[in-house]
Motif scaffolding. Structure first.
Motif, PDB file in Angstrom:
ATOM      1  N   PRO A 328      59.486  36.182  49.505  1.00 18.05           N
ATOM      2  CA  PRO A 328      58.733  37.084  50.369  1.00 18.05           C
ATOM      3  C   PRO A 328      59.669  37.852  51.290  1.00 18.05           C
ATOM      4  O   PRO A 328      60.530  37.255  51.939  1.00 18.05           O
ATOM      5  N   PRO A 329      59.580  39.166  51.355  1.00 17.72           N
ATOM      6  CA  PRO A 329      60.445  39.956  52.238  1.00 17.72           C
ATOM      7  C   PRO A 329      60.263  39.521  53.680  1.00 17.72           C
ATOM      8  O   PRO A 329      59.145  39.334  54.151  1.00 17.72           O
ATOM      9  N   THR A 330      61.368  39.399  54.381  1.00 14.05           N
ATOM     10  CA  THR A 330      61.309  38.792  55.711  1.00 14.05           C
ATOM     11  C   THR A 330      60.755  39.707  56.779  1.00 14.05           C
ATOM     12  O   THR A 330      60.373  39.241  57.849  1.00 14.05           O
ATOM     13  N   HIS A 331      60.721  41.027  56.546  1.00 11.58           N
ATOM     14  CA  HIS A 331      60.300  41.929  57.624  1.00 11.58           C
ATOM     15  C   HIS A 331      58.800  42.211  57.588  1.00 11.58           C
ATOM     16  O   HIS A 331      58.284  42.867  58.483  1.00 11.58           O
ATOM     17  N   TRP A 332      58.079  41.736  56.572  1.00 11.48           N
ATOM     18  CA  TRP A 332      56.644  41.964  56.469  1.00 11.48           C
ATOM     19  C   TRP A 332      55.855  40.793  57.033  1.00 11.48           C
ATOM     20  O   TRP A 332      56.259  39.640  56.941  1.00 11.48           O
ATOM     21  N   ASN A 333      54.713  41.091  57.579  1.00 15.26           N
ATOM     22  CA  ASN A 333      53.772  40.066  57.992  1.00 15.26           C
ATOM     23  C   ASN A 333      53.183  39.423  56.730  1.00 15.26           C
ATOM     24  O   ASN A 333      52.586  40.110  55.911  1.00 15.26           O
ATOM     25  N   PRO A 334      53.331  38.120  56.527  1.00 18.75           N
ATOM     26  CA  PRO A 334      52.816  37.486  55.314  1.00 18.75           C
ATOM     27  C   PRO A 334      51.333  37.724  55.091  1.00 18.75           C
ATOM     28  O   PRO A 334      50.868  37.838  53.956  1.00 18.75           O
ATOM     29  N   ALA A 335      50.553  37.804  56.167  1.00 21.05           N
ATOM     30  CA  ALA A 335      49.114  38.024  56.024  1.00 21.05           C
ATOM     31  C   ALA A 335      48.824  39.375  55.373  1.00 21.05           C
ATOM     32  O   ALA A 335      47.900  39.515  54.567  1.00 21.05           O
ATOM     33  N   THR A 336      49.633  40.373  55.714  1.00 26.47           N
ATOM     34  CA  THR A 336      49.454  41.695  55.120  1.00 26.47           C
ATOM     35  C   THR A 336      49.734  41.659  53.623  1.00 26.47           C
ATOM     36  O   THR A 336      48.960  42.187  52.818  1.00 26.47           O
ATOM     37  N   LEU A 337      50.841  41.031  53.260  1.00 29.50           N
ATOM     38  CA  LEU A 337      51.187  40.956  51.840  1.00 29.50           C
ATOM     39  C   LEU A 337      50.141  40.167  51.052  1.00 29.50           C
ATOM     40  O   LEU A 337      49.828  40.497  49.907  1.00 29.50           O
ATOM     41  N   GLN A 338      49.586  39.141  51.663  1.00 25.78           N
ATOM     42  CA  GLN A 338      48.547  38.360  50.989  1.00 25.78           C
ATOM     43  C   GLN A 338      47.303  39.200  50.742  1.00 25.78           C
ATOM     44  O   GLN A 338      46.661  39.099  49.693  1.00 25.78           O
ATOM     45  N   THR A 343      44.061  42.200  46.732  1.00 19.90           N
ATOM     46  CA  THR A 343      43.442  43.441  46.267  1.00 19.90           C
ATOM     47  C   THR A 343      43.989  43.839  44.897  1.00 19.90           C
ATOM     48  O   THR A 343      43.231  44.189  43.984  1.00 19.90           O
ATOM     49  N   LEU A 344      45.303  43.762  44.737  1.00 16.53           N
ATOM     50  CA  LEU A 344      45.922  44.134  43.467  1.00 16.53           C
ATOM     51  C   LEU A 344      45.548  43.171  42.352  1.00 16.53           C
ATOM     52  O   LEU A 344      45.423  43.572  41.183  1.00 16.53           O
ATOM     53  N   ALA A 345      45.362  41.896  42.694  1.00 13.59           N
ATOM     54  CA  ALA A 345      45.051  40.877  41.687  1.00 13.59           C
ATOM     55  C   ALA A 345      43.738  41.158  40.961  1.00 13.59           C
ATOM     56  O   ALA A 345      43.536  40.697  39.833  1.00 13.59           O
ATOM     57  N   ARG A 346      42.844  41.920  41.562  1.00 14.05           N
ATOM     58  CA  ARG A 346      41.591  42.279  40.893  1.00 14.05           C
ATOM     59  C   ARG A 346      41.861  43.062  39.614  1.00 14.05           C
ATOM     60  O   ARG A 346      41.045  43.063  38.692  1.00 14.05           O
ATOM     61  N   GLY A 349      45.710  40.578  37.817  1.00 13.36           N
ATOM     62  CA  GLY A 349      45.734  39.131  37.741  1.00 13.36           C
ATOM     63  C   GLY A 349      46.883  38.507  38.515  1.00 13.36           C
ATOM     64  O   GLY A 349      47.385  39.071  39.503  1.00 13.36           O
ATOM     65  N   PRO A 350      47.363  37.334  38.060  1.00 11.50           N
ATOM     66  CA  PRO A 350      48.365  36.575  38.814  1.00 11.50           C
ATOM     67  C   PRO A 350      49.689  37.294  39.015  1.00 11.50           C
ATOM     68  O   PRO A 350      50.455  36.948  39.898  1.00 11.50           O
ATOM     69  N   MET A 351      49.972  38.292  38.177  1.00 14.28           N
ATOM     70  CA  MET A 351      51.235  39.006  38.342  1.00 14.28           C
ATOM     71  C   MET A 351      51.294  39.767  39.668  1.00 14.28           C
ATOM     72  O   MET A 351      52.364  40.196  40.099  1.00 14.28           O
ATOM     73  N   ALA A 352      50.166  39.911  40.353  1.00 18.11           N
ATOM     74  CA  ALA A 352      50.143  40.645  41.622  1.00 18.11           C
ATOM     75  C   ALA A 352      51.108  40.049  42.636  1.00 18.11           C
ATOM     76  O   ALA A 352      51.756  40.772  43.395  1.00 18.11           O
ATOM     77  N   LYS A 353      51.248  38.733  42.636  1.00 18.74           N
ATOM     78  CA  LYS A 353      52.111  38.070  43.608  1.00 18.74           C
ATOM     79  C   LYS A 353      53.547  38.566  43.502  1.00 18.74           C
ATOM     80  O   LYS A 353      54.187  38.918  44.507  1.00 18.74           O
ATOM     81  N   VAL A 354      54.064  38.607  42.282  1.00 11.77           N
ATOM     82  CA  VAL A 354      55.445  39.032  42.089  1.00 11.77           C
ATOM     83  C   VAL A 354      55.600  40.524  42.328  1.00 11.77           C
ATOM     84  O   VAL A 354      56.567  40.980  42.944  1.00 11.77           O
ATOM     85  N   LEU A 355      54.638  41.320  41.856  1.00  8.61           N
ATOM     86  CA  LEU A 355      54.726  42.772  42.026  1.00  8.61           C
ATOM     87  C   LEU A 355      54.753  43.159  43.500  1.00  8.61           C
ATOM     88  O   LEU A 355      55.525  44.024  43.918  1.00  8.61           O
ATOM     89  N   VAL A 356      53.917  42.509  44.311  1.00 10.39           N
ATOM     90  CA  VAL A 356      53.862  42.836  45.734  1.00 10.39           C
ATOM     91  C   VAL A 356      55.174  42.462  46.416  1.00 10.39           C
ATOM     92  O   VAL A 356      55.724  43.238  47.206  1.00 10.39           O
ATOM     93  N   HIS A 376      51.329  50.589  38.750  1.00 10.24           N
ATOM     94  CA  HIS A 376      51.108  49.561  37.740  1.00 10.24           C
ATOM     95  C   HIS A 376      49.658  49.523  37.263  1.00 10.24           C
ATOM     96  O   HIS A 376      49.330  48.715  36.380  1.00 10.24           O
ATOM     97  N   LEU A 377      48.806  50.355  37.815  1.00 15.70           N
ATOM     98  CA  LEU A 377      47.407  50.369  37.409  1.00 15.70           C
ATOM     99  C   LEU A 377      47.209  51.344  36.253  1.00 15.70           C
ATOM    100  O   LEU A 377      47.878  52.376  36.163  1.00 15.70           O
ATOM    101  N   GLN A 378      46.276  51.007  35.384  1.00 14.97           N
ATOM    102  CA  GLN A 378      46.173  51.700  34.110  1.00 14.97           C
ATOM    103  C   GLN A 378      45.382  52.998  34.162  1.00 14.97           C
ATOM    104  O   GLN A 378      45.704  53.950  33.463  1.00 14.97           O
ATOM    105  N   THR A 379      44.337  53.060  34.977  1.00  9.59           N
ATOM    106  CA  THR A 379      43.462  54.229  34.979  1.00  9.59           C
ATOM    107  C   THR A 379      43.368  54.827  36.375  1.00  9.59           C
ATOM    108  O   THR A 379      43.659  54.172  37.385  1.00  9.59           O
ATOM    109  N   GLU A 380      42.926  56.076  36.416  1.00 12.39           N
ATOM    110  CA  GLU A 380      42.730  56.751  37.700  1.00 12.39           C
ATOM    111  C   GLU A 380      41.644  56.064  38.502  1.00 12.39           C
ATOM    112  O   GLU A 380      41.719  55.987  39.737  1.00 12.39           O
ATOM    113  N   GLN A 381      40.628  55.538  37.829  1.00 18.12           N
ATOM    114  CA  GLN A 381      39.551  54.838  38.522  1.00 18.12           C
ATOM    115  C   GLN A 381      40.082  53.570  39.208  1.00 18.12           C
ATOM    116  O   GLN A 381      39.718  53.272  40.350  1.00 18.12           O
TER     117      GLN A 381
END
Length: 493
Positions: A328-338, A343-346, A349-356, A376-381
Motif C-alpha cells: 500500500p502506498p504510504t502517502h495515501w489514506n488507507p480508507a480512501t484506497l479501500q 468500487t472498482l471490484a464491482r 473482481g479481486p484484481m481491484a486490490k492490486v490495480l489500486v 482497465h474497464l471494458q465499456t463506456e457504461q
C-alpha cells in the motif's frame, strides 16, 4: 462457419475458441442459472476421419472420466449430449490462464508459488487416483490458474478409467516430453504416469526449461536412458538443492522407484521446503497487468484444442521477477484506497486490490487515480458508472496528511512544513547495509525472525530507502502497527 444458438438446453452466448475438430462456446444454463463452457466435436469431421472411432471415444471418455470426479481443483463436467451436427460436453466455466501461458511469458515463479501450484495439483491427482482415474496428459496447457490463484486441472480426454477403460490403454498417448518411460515400452500402466508428468512440471517451474528436449525420437531415447541436468545446476539457478532429490524421485525411470502416489510426492516436497505453502498462487503473479482484448484468443493443440479454449478473455501476465510491488502506498489514506478498491471490484473482481495499489503509487490526487483505474474497464457504461460512484473520502482527507505538491508519490508525509521523518533527499538514497540492518530489527519487532529473510530480499530489489520502506511495511497487516513501523523507518538515520 455458422454457430448454433443453442446446444441442448444451453443458450450459446459467445465463441471462446476453435480447434481442428470442434469449437468451444460460452453458454448459459437456464435451469441452474449459471455460465458454462461447452466443448463440441463436429460429427462430420469424425465420420470423415480415419481415426473417427478413436477421436469419438476420447471425447466421450473425457465426459466419463471428469464426470465422476468432484474436486475443487478439477474442472467439473456437468453434462454430455449430442444433436444432429455435433457431440458436446458442458463443463465448468473457468476464468484464468494456463500455466503454459505463464511459462511462455518467461514468468519466474517464486518458491511460494511453485509450492502452491504443485500442492494444488497433487491434491487434485490424489482425488482422481482414488476414483480410479489417471489423467495421462498432465502438462502446463492443461492446468489453469484462476483469477483467485486456484489451480484447476482440465482435459481428461485421454484419461484411463480403471476397470472401465478404452481399447489400447497402453498405447503411446500424451504429449511428448511429459510421457513416462513405461508408456514407450508398453509395460503395464498405473497412476504413477501422472507422478512422472508432475515431476516434469516441477522441473519446468524451477528452471523454466524442459528436463528432456529434442525430436520425438530423441525425446523417447533420453526419457528412457538419460537423466536430466539437476535443477540447481542450471546456469544462473538459485533454486535450493533439496529440489534435486524431489525431481529425481518423481522422474525415476522405473515406476516402483517413484513416489508411490500423489500424497507421498506432496508430503516429501513440503517436508524438504522451509517456505510456507499457500492455498493460492500469489496476487503478484496472477495479476501483473490487465488487457481487455477486442477478440478472444483461439485455442490450439490436439483434436479439440487445449483447455485454454474455455477461458474468458485472458489477463496478461508479466514477469513476477520484475513486477512492481503491491504494497500500500504510504502517502495515501488507507480508507480512501479501500473505498476505491471496493468500487472498482464491482467490475474487475479481486484484481481491484492490486490495480489500486499499483496506480496509487503514481498518482498524486484522487481524480488522477480514478482516471488511471478507469483504463482497465471494458465499456463506456462501466467507466461512467465507476466515475459516478461517490466516495466519502475526498480532497486532503484522501491522504494520511497533506502532501507537498513538489514531492513525488513516495515522499514522506509533511506536517506544518516539517518532515515527520528523514529529509526527502535521504529517503531517495540507496539503502546502506547499516540502514537495512536497522530496518530489519524494527520489522522483526512486528513479525519475528522471518524479518531477516524479507529485509534481505527487499533490499536486493529496492534502489532507494523509500522503496525498501514500502516493501517492509507491506508485511504488517494491522493498520496502526503498520503506521508506527512506517514512522519508525522514516526516522532512521
Amino acid at each position: 462457419m455458422k454457430h448454433p444458438e443453442r446446444l441442448g438446453k444451453y443458450t450459446v452466448t459467445s465463441v471462446l475458441g476453435e480447434g481442428a475438430m470442434g469449437v468451444v462456446y460460452k453458454a448459459f444454463d437456464p435451469d441452474i442459472k449459471r455460465q458454462v463452457a461447452i466443448k463440441t466435436i463436429r460429427k462430420q469431421l469424425i465420420d470423415d476421419s480415419p481415426q473417427a472411432a478413436s477421436v469419438a471415444a476420447r471425447f466421450r471418455n473425457e465426459a466419463q472420466a471428469a464426470g465422476r470426479l468432484h474436486h475443487p481443483g478439477i474442472v467439473a463436467v456437468y453434462d454430455y449430449g449430442e444433436d444432429r451436427d455435433r457431440a458436446f460436453i458442458a463443463m465448468e466455466y473457468v476464468e484464468g490462464h494456463s500455466v503454459a501461458h505463464y511459462l511462455g511469458r518467461k514468468t519466474k515463479f517464486p518458491e511460494q508459488d511453485i509450492l502452491s501450484i504443485m500442492v494444488q495439483l497433487l491434491d487434485a491427482l490424489e482425488h482422481a487416483h482414488d476414483q480410479g482415474v489417471w489423467h495421462r496428459d498432465i502438462k502446463p496447457a492443461n492446468l489453469i490458474i484462476t483469477r483467485h490463484g486456484k489451480l484447476k486441472v482440465a482435459d481428461f480426454g485421454i484419461a484411463r478409467i480403471d476397470a472401465v477403460g478404452l481399447t489400447q490403454l497402453n498405447a503411446v498417448v500424451g504429449t511428448p516430453g511429459y510421457i513416462a518411460p513405461e508408456q514407450y515400452t508398453g509395460e503395464p500402466l498405473d497412476h504413477r504416469v501422472d507422478i512422472w508428468s508432475a515431476g516434469v512440471l516441477l522441473y519446468q517451474l524451477l528452471t523454466g526449461q524442459m528436463p528432456f528436449n529434442g525430436t520425438p525420437e530423441a525425446l523417447m531415447y533420453r526419457i528412457l536412458h538419460e537423466d536430466p541436468v539437476r535443477p540447481s545446476q542450471h546456469a544462473g539457478s538459485t533454486r535450493p538443492e533439496y529440489y534435486d532429490e524431489v525431481v529425481a524421485m518423481a522422474l525415476a525411470k522405473q515406476p516402483k522407484q517413484r513416489y508411490a502416489g500423489a500424497p507421498a510426492f506432496r508430503d516429501d516436497l513440503l517436508a524438504r521446503c522451509s517456505t510456507p505453502v499457500s492455498a493460492t498462487v500469489s496476487e503478484e503473479t496472477v495479476i501483473m497487468e490487465v488487457v481487455r482484448p477486442e477478440s478472444l484468443l483461439p485455442s490450439s493443440g490436439g483434436p479439440m484444442g487445449n483447455s485454454r479454449g474455455h477461458l474468458t478473455p485472458p489477463i496478461s501476465i508479466g514477469s513476477a521477477a520484475t513486477a512492481p510491488t503491491t504494497a500500500p502506498p504510504t502517502h495515501w489514506n488507507p480508507a480512501t484506497l479501500q473505498e476505491v478498491e471496493a468500487t472498482l471490484a464491482r467490475f474487475v473482481g479481486p484484481m481491484a486490490k492490486v490495480l489500486v495499489r499499483r496506480a496509487a503509487r503514481d498518482c498524486a490526487d484522487l481524480d488522477t487515480l480514478r482516471t488511471k483505474l478507469a483504463e482497465h474497464l471494458q465499456t463506456e457504461q462501466e467507466r461512467s458508472t465507476f466515475f459516478g460512484q461517490r466516495l466519502t473520502s475526498s480532497g486532503a482527507s484522501a491522504f494520511r496528511t497533506t502532501v507537498s505538491p513538489q514531492a513525488p508519490a513516495s515522499a514522506p508525509a509533511v506536517v506544518g512544513g516539517a518532515s515527520r521523518g528523514a529529509p526527502l533527499a535521504a529517503l531517495q538514497l540507496p539503502p546502506s547495509a547499516e540502514f537495512v540492518e536497522r530496518a530489519q530489527r524494527l520489522l522483526a519487532g512486528q513479525i519475528g525472525p522471518i524479518a531477516k529473510i524479507i529485509a534481505k530480499k527487499a533490499a536486493a530489489e529496492a534502489t532507494t530507502r523509500q522503496q525498501l520502506i514500502d516493501r517492509l511495511v507491506e508485511q504488517v497487516e494491522d493498520g496502526p502497527a503498520r503506521a508506527r513501523l512506517l514512522d519508525q523507518l522514516q526516522r532512521l538515520p
